[in-house]
Enzyme design. Structure first.
Site, mmCIF file in Angstrom:
data_model
loop_
_atom_site.group_PDB
_atom_site.id
_atom_site.type_symbol
_atom_site.label_atom_id
_atom_site.label_comp_id
_atom_site.label_asym_id
_atom_site.label_seq_id
_atom_site.Cartn_x
_atom_site.Cartn_y
_atom_site.Cartn_z
ATOM 1 C CB CYS A 152 -1.072 0.148 1.006
ATOM 2 S SG CYS A 152 -0.389 -0.496 2.605
ATOM 3 C CB VAL A 156 -0.302 5.630 -0.567
ATOM 4 C CG1 VAL A 156 -0.429 7.144 -0.090
ATOM 5 C CG2 VAL A 156 -1.590 4.919 -0.062
#
Lengths: 518, 500
Positions: A152, A156
Site C-alpha cells: 500500500c 499511495v
C-alpha cells in the site's frame, strides 16, 4: 513447586498449579478489573439479538476479518513459476509478514524480497530502492525471473512499476532481456485473491503481450493443450497434484499456470531448495497457444480470465469444486474441451465417493452448518453440503462481493436443503459470532481463526480454509476431485463422531450412546 | 566434538573472517561495502562487537526484519489486554499479526480482554482518497458500543495513514473528551518509519509517556497502598507465560509486582508504574526509553535483568535485591536455594545430552545475548549471534557480558548470508524465527524458534529453564536427523553388494 526435570511442565500445565493461581489472583488487584458479574452480564448480552443488530449495523469497524491483503496473493502466485523470486516494492515489514504467514500455514520456507522503502522513499519515491533491490536480488538469489508487486505504501505514493523496471534495466540492475513481470497490488483494494489475480495476469501479460513493449507480442498458434489455474488455495499442494493426476489419467496435455505445489512441499534431505518446481517460463509463454484455460476459482481470476479470453481461447471458471456434481462438471468440461473420454478409473473413484456418501449420509443429513472463507471455497463447500443433505445455514465471506452473493443464493435456492440459508458478503467473524449465538448451527467450517468462535459459542469447528496454523499438514490432502471430496467427507464425519462421543462420554449418565459401531 | 573445541581461537577467527569475505563476494560492489560493516568477528576486550547496526536494510535482500507497526502493535501495545488496539489502515497488517506472538493473558476475550481480536479500519480506496479520520471517529463509537468494558483504545497507524496526512491525534483528543476522558492513544507507527521494528518500540514508549503518564500527571494518587517493595516488570511480553515464571520469583523474594509490561498487562498497570520503587527491565531494546523517562521524570531507578538459565537468574536476583534491604536480599538467597535442586536435576539430566553442542542465534530484542548463559549452563556453546534490530548499545552489552572471543557476529543478517554461515560452521542447533526455521531444517540442522519458543515455553525463570532444556534436547537429539539421507543415497555407509 510443580516443576521437575523428570516431568517438565510447559505452559499448558505449569500455570495451573496453586502457586501460580495464587499469583494470578494477586495480580488482579492491580488490573482495575471489571466486576465479574458485570463481565458475565455483558457476555450474555453479546449473545442476544439486540447485540446482533448493533453488531450488524456497524459501518466503520471490522473485527476479525476473514481475508488478507493483495500482496500476499501476489507472492503466492509468483512462486508458482520456475525459479521465480517475488519482489515486493514497498516497506519491508510487509514481506516479513507474508513470509511468516505462508510458512505458518505450509510449514515450509517462503522466499520473497522487499525493496525496503523507508521515509526517504516516501518523500522521493522508491526508484532507487528498485534499482538497487533488483541488482541485489539478481546477484544473490540467482533467480530465473523476478515478479514485482507492490504494498500500500508504494501505491499511495504512486510509484510507477513499469517505468521503474525499465529504468532499472537501463541502469544495469538486471540484464535487459531478464523477465521482470509486475503487478500493482494495493492492499486497500480487494484482498489476497485480488492480488493473486493481478499478479497472475501481470505475468501472463508480460509473456504474451511483448514483455512490456520490448519484444513483439506472441502470435497465437492454437494447439491442443489446456491451461489450468488453481487460484489462491490453502490446499495447493494436494489439490494441484490431484488435478495433474486427473489430467494424466485422461491423457490431456496441460500447463498448470502458477504451479506452486512443489515449492510449498520440498523434501528434508539436507538441501534447502529455494526454488522448486513451478511452471516453466517457456510454458507460461506458450500457454497463449492453448485450446482453453480452466480456472478452479472464478473470484480469484476475475481479471485474468477475461485477459486470457481476449487472446482467443476458451475460458471456463469453477468455484472451488468440491463434491460429486462439482467434480462431474469439471470432468465433463475437461472431456468436452479436450475431446478425451473420462476413463473408467475416474468413474470408479466417483462410484466410491457416492458409496461413501451413501454409507454416511444418515449422520450428516439435516445437520446445520456455518461456513466462512474465500468466496469460491465457500461456494464449493456449500454445494457439497447440499449434496450430503446437510443444511448450510450461514455462508459468510469477508472478501465476497455482490456477484458472489447472487450466485451463492441461486445455488442454495436450487436445493431443498438450502432454503434456510443466508449469505453474508463483506461480513467478518465477529458478525459470525452473533449469527452463531442467535441462530445456532451444529458445525462451523472455516480456517484456524474459527477456534475463537468454537470456544465462545460451543460450535464445533471443522478446519477447512486458509490459514490453518494450529493443525498440521492439511494442505497435503486434496479437496478437489472425487478423492478430495472423500477427504472433506471424512473430515466432516470425524468431527461429527467426535462430538457424538463427547456428548456420550459421562460415565453412568450419558454413556448409553457411547457406541462402538456406527 | 564441535568445530570450536577442535580449533584454536586464532584459527576460528581466521576461518570466520574468511567466511565473511566469501559471503560478501556475491554482492554488487556498493552493497558489499554496506554489508561488510555489519559482519565481524568478536575480539575479547573490545567495547562492542565491531559491527554497525540500526541502519537501513539493503533493498532486494531477504532481510528478516519487520517494521515500526510490528514493533508498536505487535510487540509493545498489542499485549495490553484491556484496551482495544485498532490496526488503522488496510486489512493486512492486523491480519498477519493476529494472535501470532503468544502473549498469554487471563481475561474474558471479547468482553473485557481483547488481545486475540483483530480490530481494523480495513481501509478501502475511498479512505485513501478522502482520508480516514471520519471513519476513525465512527469506528471508535462502534468500539464503545460493542465493547463497553474496554478500558481504553489505541490507534496503531499503518503506512498509508502518515502518507495521506490523517490527523489521528486530533481524533483521539476529541473522542477522549466525548467519552469522559477515556484513554485513547494515537501511535504513529507507520511501517515505513525507521529501519526496523525498533523505531516502533520507541514510538510506542513515547505514546505511553505522552498519552498515559502525562495525562495522569506526576502527582496522581496510586490506586493502592504503596509499599517499599513495589517493582514493575518492564519488557516482558509473556510469550508462553514468561512473565509469570519471572514474576513468581520476584514475589517469592518478597517484592510486590505492581505492573507487568506489557504481557498480561493492563492500562491500570501502565498508569501505576510511576509509583514503583524500581523498574526491572528485561527487554532493554524495546523499553529502555520509557525506563529512562521514568528515571528522569519520577526518579525511579531501573535495572536490567536476565532470567534465562540459572547462572544469569542467580546473578539477576542478587542484582535486583541489591536495590533493597536485607529482607529482600535474604529473600533472593532463599529463592536461589529453593530452586537449586531443580536446577541440579535439570542440568544432570540434560547436560550430558547437550555438552559441547554448538549454537548459532539470530533473534530480536535481547535474546541474541540473554539466552547465551542458558545454553552455557547446559554445556552448549554459542558460536555465532546477531540482532535483527539491535543498536550499538545492544552489541556493547553482548561484547562485554556474553560472547566469547572469535564469535561470529552478523547484524541484520539476510537469508543468503545466514544460510552460508550455517552451511560452513555446521552448528548443532540454530535458534531464530519462523522464516528461518524450515530453511535450516531442510538442511538438516536442528532448529528452535527463539521468538515464539516454537509454541512452547515459558523459558524465563527457573520453571522456564526446565522447559528450555527439554526443548533444546528434543531439537538437537531428535531421531529424525538420522533419517535425512535415503540409505541408497548415503555414500558414507557403503553397502556390500550381493556379488561381493
Amino acid at each position: 513447586m510443580a516443576q521437575s526435570a523428570e516431568h517438565v511442565l510447559d505452559h499448558l500445565e505449569l500455570f495451573r498449579g496453586p502457586e501460580y493461581q495464587q499469583m494470578l489472583a494477586n495480580k488482579k488487584a492491580f488490573e482495575n478489573c471489571r466486576d465479574s458479574a458485570e463481565v458475565e452480564r455483558v457476555r450474555e448480552w453479546t449473545k442476544t439479538p439486540e447485540y446482533r443488530e448493533k453488531n450488524f449495523s456497524r459501518e466503520a469497524l471490522t473485527i476479525n476479518p476473514a481475508k488478507a491483503c493483495q500482496p500476499l496473493g501476489a507472492v503466492f502466485a509468483s512462486v508458482g513459476f520456475e525459479r521465480t523470486l517475488p519482489f515486493v516494492h514497498g516497506s519491508q515489514g510487509c514481506v516479513a509478514y507474508y513470509r511468516s504467514h505462508l510458512s505458518r500455514h505450509f510449514k515450509e520456507p517462503s522466499s520473497c524480497v522487499s525493496s525496503s522503502m523507508t521515509e526517504d522513499a516516501a518523500v522521493f519515491g522508491g526508484l532507487n530502492n528498485m534499482i538497487d533491490g533488483l541488482a541485489n536480488s539478481y546477484n544473490m538469489y540467482k533467480p530465473g525471473m523476478i515478479a514485482v508487486s507492490t504494498t500500500c505504501m508504494a501505491e499511495v505514493i504512486g510509484d510507477d512499476l513499469n517505468a521503474f523496471i525499465k529504468t532499472s534495466k537501463e541502469k544495469g540492475s538486471v540484464p535487459a532481456d531478464f523477465d521482470v513481470p509486475f503487478a500493482h497490488t494495493p492492499a486497500f483494494v480487494g484482498s489476497h485473491i485480488t492480488g493473486y489475480d493481478n499478479a497472475l495476469k501481470g505475468i501472463l501479460e508480460h509473456f504474451w503481450d511483448g514483455k512490456a513493449g520490448t519484444v513483439p507480442k506472441l502470435e497465437r498458434k492454437p494447439n491442443d493443450k489446456i491451461n489450468f489455474i488453481g487460484g489462491f488455495d490453502g490446499y495447493t499442494v494436494g489439490n494441484l497434484r490431484e488435478i495433474k493426476r486427473i489430467f494424466e489419467l485422461m491423457g490431456i496435455e496441460y500447463t498448470v499456470l502458477a504451479d506452486n505445489s512443489e515449492v510449498f512441499d520440498t523434501p528434508t534431505d539436507g538441501e534447502f531448495r529455494m526454488y522448486d518446481g513451478g511452471t516453466t517460463l517457456e510454458d507460461a509463454a506458450n500457454a497463449v497457444h492453448a485450446k482453453a484455460t480452466i480456472s478452479m476459482q472464478q473470484w480469484c481470476t476475475e481479471k485474468t480470465l477475461p485477459f486470457i479470453a481476449e487472446h482467443g481461447h476458451e475460458v471456463v471458471a469453477f468455484n472451488h469444486p468440491v463434491g460429486v456434481s462439482a467434480t462431474d462438471d469439471f470432468l465433463v468440461a475437461l472431456s468436452r474441451i479436450s475431446g478425451k473420454d473420462i476413463p473408467e478409473e475416474l468413474a470408479r473413484e466417483r462410484g466410491r465417493l457416492v458409496d461413501a456418501m451413501a454409507d454416511s449420509s444418515a449422520h450428516i443429513h439435516g445437520k446445520k452448518f456455518a461456513i466462512y472463507g474465500d468466496p469460491d471455497l465457500c461456494y464449493g463447500l456449500a454445494a457439497f453440503l447440499l449434496e450430503l443433505g446437510a443444511e448450510p445455514t450461514h455462508v459468510l465471506s469477508t472478501n465476497g462481493n455482490k456477484a458472489w452473493e447472487k450466485k451463492t443464493k441461486a445455488l442454495l435456492a436450487g436445493s431443498t436443503f438450502g432454503q434456510n440459508c443466508h449469505v453474508y458478503p463483506g461480513r467478518d467473524l465477529w458478525h459470525m459470532r452473533s449469527l452463531l449465538f442467535t441462530e445456532p448451527v451444529d458445525f462451523l467450517i472455516g480456517n484456524t481463526y474459527g477456534k475463537y468462535l468454537e470456544r465462545d459459542t460451543g460450535t464445533p469447528l471443522i478446519r477447512i480454509g486458509f490459514p490453518v496454523f494450529d493443525r498440521h499438514h492439511h494442505h497435503r490432502s486434496p479437496v478437489w476431485g472425487y478423492q478430495g471430496a472423500m477427504n472433506v467427507l471424512v473430515k466432516i464425519l470425524d468431527k461429527i463422531f467426535d462430538e457424538l462421543d463427547k456428548k456420550a462420554s459421562l460415565v453412568g449418565r450419558t454413556d448409553y450412546s457411547f457406541d462402538i459401531i456406527r | 566434538m564441535s568445530l570450536a573445541t577442535t580449533q584454536s581461537i586464532p584459527e576460528i577467527r581466521a576461518r570466520n573472517k574468511e567466511l565473511i569475505e566469501e559471503v560478501l563476494k556475491v554482492y554488487p560492489e556498493k552493497t558489499a561495502k554496506r554489508r561488510a560493516k555489519h559482519l565481524n568477528v568478536h575480539e575479547t576486550g573490545k567495547s562492542d562487537c565491531g559491527v554497525k547496526s540500526n541502519l537501513k536494510s539493503i533493498p532486494g535482500v531477504m532481510t528478516i526484519r519487520g517494521c515500526a507497526y510490528a514493533g508498536s502493535k505487535g510487540v509493545v501495545w498489542g499485549p495490553i489486554k484491556d484496551m482495544v488496539h485498532i490496526s488503522h489502515g488496510p486489512v493486512g497488517c492486523g491480519q498477519y499479526s493476529w494472535g501470532s506472538r503468544r502473549n498469554y493473558y487471563v481475561g474474558t476475550t471479547g468482553i473485557d480482554t481483547f488481545v486475540t481480536l483483530q480490530f481494523t479500519s480495513d481501509f478501502q480506496e475511498k479512505d485513501i482518497v478522502f482520508g480516514g479520520d471520519k471513519k476513525l471517529n465512527k469506528l471508535i463509537d462502534e468500539v464503545q458500543e460493542l465493547f463497553p468494558l474496554n478500558n481504553g483504545i489505541t490507534i496503531q497507524s499503518e503506512c498509508p495513514i502518515g502518507l495521506i496526512g490523517d490527523d489521528i491525534e486530533a481524533v483521539s483528543r476529541a473522542k477522549s473528551k466525548e467519552y469522559d476522558g477515556k484513554t485513547i492513544v494515537p501511535v504513529r507507527c507507520e511501517g515505513f518509519r525507521g529501519v526496523s521494528q525498533s523505531l516502533g518500540h520507541h514510538i510506542a514508549n513515547d505514546a505511553v509517556r505522552d498519552w498515559i503518564f502525562d495525562k495522569n500527571g506526576p502527582d496522581s494518587k496510586p490506586k493502592f497502598e504503596p509499599t517499599a517493595y513495589d517493582v514493575a516488570i518492564i519488557g516482558d511480553y509473556n510469550i508462553g507465560g514468561d512473565a509469570w515464571s519471572s514474576r513468581i520469583l520476584l514475589e517469592e523474594m518478597g517484592l510486590r509486582v505492581i505492573a507487568q509490561w506489557s504481557g498480561d498487562g493492563s492500562l491500570a498497570e501502565l498508569e501505576a508504574t510511576p509509583k514503583a520503587k524500581l523498574n526491572i527491565l528485561h527487554c532493554y531494546r524495546s523499553m529502555n526509553y520509557i525506563s529512562r523517562h521514568m528515571e528522569e521524570k519520577f526518579g525511579i531507578p531501573w535495572c536490567e535483568y536476565n532470567f534465562f538459565g540459572p547462572s544469569k537468574i542467580e546473578e539477576s536476583l542478587r542484582k535486583i535485591a541489591s536495590y533493597f534491604d536485607d529482607r529482600i536480599r535474604e529473600g533472593a538467597e532463599r529463592v536461589i536455594e529453593k530452586y537449586q535442586p531443580l536446577v541440579n536435576a535439570v542440568i544432570a539430566k540434560y547436560q550430558p545430552r547437550l555438552q559441547g553442542k554448538t549454537v548459532m542465534l539470530f533473534v530480536g530484542g535481547l535474546r541474541p545475548r540473554h539466552v547465551i548463559g542458558a545454553y552455557e549452563d547446559l554445556g552448549m556453546e554459542v558460536i555465532g549471534t546477531g540482532y535483527e534490530f539491535g543498536h550499538n548499545d545492544d552489541y556493547q552489552r553482548t561484547a562485554q557480558h556474553y560472547v566469547k572471543d572469535s564469535t561470529l557476529i552478523y547484524d541484520d543478517v539476510n537469508g543468503y548470508e545466514f544460510e552460508r554461515f550455517v552451511e560452513k560452521l555446521k552448528p548443532d542447533l540454530v535458534g531464530s524465527g519462523i522464516k528461518e526455521k524450515y530453511v535450516f531444517q531442510k538442511m538438516g540442522v536442528p532448529f528452535r524458534q527463539m521468538h515464539s519458543w516454537d509454541y512452547s515455553g515459558p523459558y524465563h525463570g527457573y520453571d522456564g529453564f526446565a522447559v528450555f532444556a527439554r526443548d533444546m534436547d528434543m531439537a538437537v537429539n531428535s531421531p529424525i536427523w538420522r533419517k535425512l539421507k535415503a540409505p541408497w543415497k548415503d555414500v558414507s555407509k557403503p553397502r556390500l553388494l550381493a556379488a561381493e
